[in-house]
Design a protein around this motif. Structure first.
Motif, PDB file in Angstrom:
ATOM      1  N   VAL A   1      14.614  80.080   7.563  1.00 36.18           N
ATOM      2  CA  VAL A   1      13.615  80.305   8.615  1.00 36.18           C
ATOM      3  C   VAL A   1      12.480  81.154   8.042  1.00 36.18           C
ATOM      4  O   VAL A   1      12.649  81.839   7.038  1.00 36.18           O
ATOM      5  CB  VAL A   1      14.220  81.007   9.865  1.00 36.18           C
TER       6      VAL A   1
ATOM      7  N   PHE B   1      10.081  84.285   8.857  1.00 35.56           N
ATOM      8  CA  PHE B   1       9.923  85.440   9.743  1.00 35.56           C
ATOM      9  C   PHE B   1       9.013  86.436   9.039  1.00 35.56           C
ATOM     10  O   PHE B   1       9.295  86.842   7.911  1.00 35.56           O
ATOM     11  CB  PHE B   1      11.272  86.095  10.050  1.00 35.56           C
TER      12      PHE B   1
ATOM     13  N   VAL C   1      13.773  83.817   5.420  1.00 36.92           N
ATOM     14  CA  VAL C   1      15.016  84.507   5.780  1.00 36.92           C
ATOM     15  C   VAL C   1      16.089  83.437   5.972  1.00 36.92           C
ATOM     16  O   VAL C   1      15.796  82.343   6.461  1.00 36.92           O
ATOM     17  CB  VAL C   1      14.820  85.319   7.086  1.00 36.92           C
TER      18      VAL C   1
ATOM     19  N   ILE D   1      19.619  82.295   7.742  1.00 37.79           N
ATOM     20  CA  ILE D   1      20.534  82.526   8.860  1.00 37.79           C
ATOM     21  C   ILE D   1      21.756  81.633   8.654  1.00 37.79           C
ATOM     22  O   ILE D   1      21.622  80.408   8.573  1.00 37.79           O
ATOM     23  CB  ILE D   1      19.868  82.207  10.217  1.00 37.79           C
TER      24      ILE D   1
ATOM     25  N   LYS E   1      11.631  78.228  12.876  1.00 36.90           N
ATOM     26  CA  LYS E   1      11.465  79.561  13.457  1.00 36.90           C
ATOM     27  C   LYS E   1      12.849  80.184  13.655  1.00 36.90           C
ATOM     28  O   LYS E   1      13.845  79.474  13.834  1.00 36.90           O
ATOM     29  CB  LYS E   1      10.751  79.473  14.802  1.00 36.90           C
ATOM     30  N   LEU E   2      12.892  81.517  13.652  1.00 37.12           N
ATOM     31  CA  LEU E   2      14.147  82.234  13.853  1.00 37.12           C
ATOM     32  C   LEU E   2      14.820  81.777  15.148  1.00 37.12           C
ATOM     33  O   LEU E   2      16.031  81.508  15.166  1.00 37.12           O
ATOM     34  CB  LEU E   2      13.869  83.747  13.893  1.00 37.12           C
TER      35      LEU E   2
ATOM     36  N   ILE F   1      22.787  86.969  10.126  1.00 35.69           N
ATOM     37  CA  ILE F   1      21.724  87.217   9.136  1.00 35.69           C
ATOM     38  C   ILE F   1      22.368  87.289   7.760  1.00 35.69           C
ATOM     39  O   ILE F   1      23.240  88.121   7.510  1.00 35.69           O
ATOM     40  CB  ILE F   1      20.969  88.533   9.418  1.00 35.69           C
TER      41      ILE F   1
ATOM     42  N   LEU G   1      13.079  92.228  12.770  1.00 37.87           N
ATOM     43  CA  LEU G   1      13.963  91.078  12.543  1.00 37.87           C
ATOM     44  C   LEU G   1      15.283  91.255  13.298  1.00 37.87           C
ATOM     45  O   LEU G   1      15.712  90.363  14.044  1.00 37.87           O
ATOM     46  CB  LEU G   1      14.245  90.908  11.047  1.00 37.87           C
TER      47      LEU G   1
ATOM     48  N   PHE H   1      16.376  89.035  16.466  1.00 36.90           N
ATOM     49  CA  PHE H   1      17.594  88.244  16.227  1.00 36.90           C
ATOM     50  C   PHE H   1      18.630  88.519  17.313  1.00 36.90           C
ATOM     51  O   PHE H   1      19.199  87.596  17.899  1.00 36.90           O
ATOM     52  CB  PHE H   1      18.142  88.601  14.835  1.00 36.90           C
TER      53      PHE H   1
END
Length: 283
Positions: free
Chosen positions: A69, A71, A76, A78, A174-175, A191, A207, A211
């Motif tokens: 993703v 961010f 990042v 996930i 996107k997150l 994460i 973040l 999250f």
């Protein structure tokens, strides 16, 4: 209670690892792993094989994936655990995420050609089990094989990272998309290796805050790239944000990885392991 040896982050030939799901399962079991997850990048195509191999080896299994993703202009990762791998939203979302890799890879090859390294796209393709999942790791293996760099660490010091030849950013999901795909499929979003991101303390706090608000449930505290000090730091973040703690080697290949499958230190005893929350999702 004796902590179980869980390794919930690794990669097979379905993405950018060098071992098949079956070879990984055998290696994990030989190293004492009791609960395992295969978490290929943006791909769940290896899940049925991994689950069958884990069961054949007598290990518990959690379905897994690692989603890229964007961010705060940083990539990042996930990790998703314990989800239904046939969820249409998840499968379609991952397909959209993967589709950006091919054009990016060709652009990386063009940039490398400008500094005298020809044929990088074709060279990287030799290492890809799935051409739609071509990544920097495959280019790195080509650069080592062709003698341009002595090892993959040398590659990322000289090429393929921001400001160096061959770097092309990728706009990922996107997150909120990644967390929704995972939780919507009945799983937990985690994460991955948080110490690896080049965030300011404010960005990192943002973040974790976002999250958690989106429904994220866990954070990797003990992982192949974390120092003991970083594990302590992210144990603190798990406590502060009420997140479960995960543990995974991020194993890719016998010759490349920081640590082997199942060889990680245990989680701090006061944290809630992700596998206790996902107990009913273990196969």
């Amino acid at each position: 209670m004796t902590p179980i040896n869980a390794d919930l982050h690794c990669h097979s030939t379905t993405s950018d690892g060098t071992l098949t799901p079956e070879e990984l399962a055998a290696r994990a079991r030989a190293n004492g792993v009791e609960l395992w997850a295969l978490t290929d990048h943006d791909e769940v195509g290896g899940q049925q094989r991994a689950m069958a191999a884990a069961q054949a080896q007598g290990m518990g299994y959690l379905t897994g994936v690692e989603i890229s993703v964007t961010f705060a202009d940083e990539t990042v990762h996930i990790v998703g655990l314990g989800f239904d791998p046939e969820s249409s939203d998840l499968v379609e979302g991952l397909a959209d995420t993967r589709d950006g890799r091919g054009p990016r890879a060709r652009e990386m090859s063009e940039q490398l050609a400008k500094v005298g390294i020809e044929g990088a796209y074709e060279g990287a393709l030799k290492y890809v089990g799935n051409p739609r999942l071509i990544s920097r790791t495959h280019f790195a293996r080509f650069l080592v094989e062709s003698g341009v760099c002595k090892d993959t660490g040398d590659v990322f010091r000289r090429y393929l990272t921001e400001g160096k030849p061959g770097f092309v950013p990728h706009r990922w999901a996107k997150l909120g998309d990644a967390v929704r795909w995972i939780t919507g499929a009945g799983g937990m979003a985690v994460i991955a290796h948080p110490a690896r991101y080049k965030f300011t303390p404010t960005e990192e706090y943002a973040l974790f805050t976002e999250f958690k608000a989106l429904g994220g449930g866990g954070v990797e505290v003990v992982t192949g790239s974390h120092t003991a000090q970083e594990a302590v730091r992210y144990a603190g973040m798990a406590r502060e944000f009420g997140l479960a703690a995960s543990r995974g080697s991020d194993f890719h290949s016998p010759g490349e990885s920081h640590i082997d499958l199942g060889r990680l230190p245990p989680l701090p005893a006061d944290l809630t392991p992700v596998w206790t929350v996902l107990q009913e999702r273990v196969h």
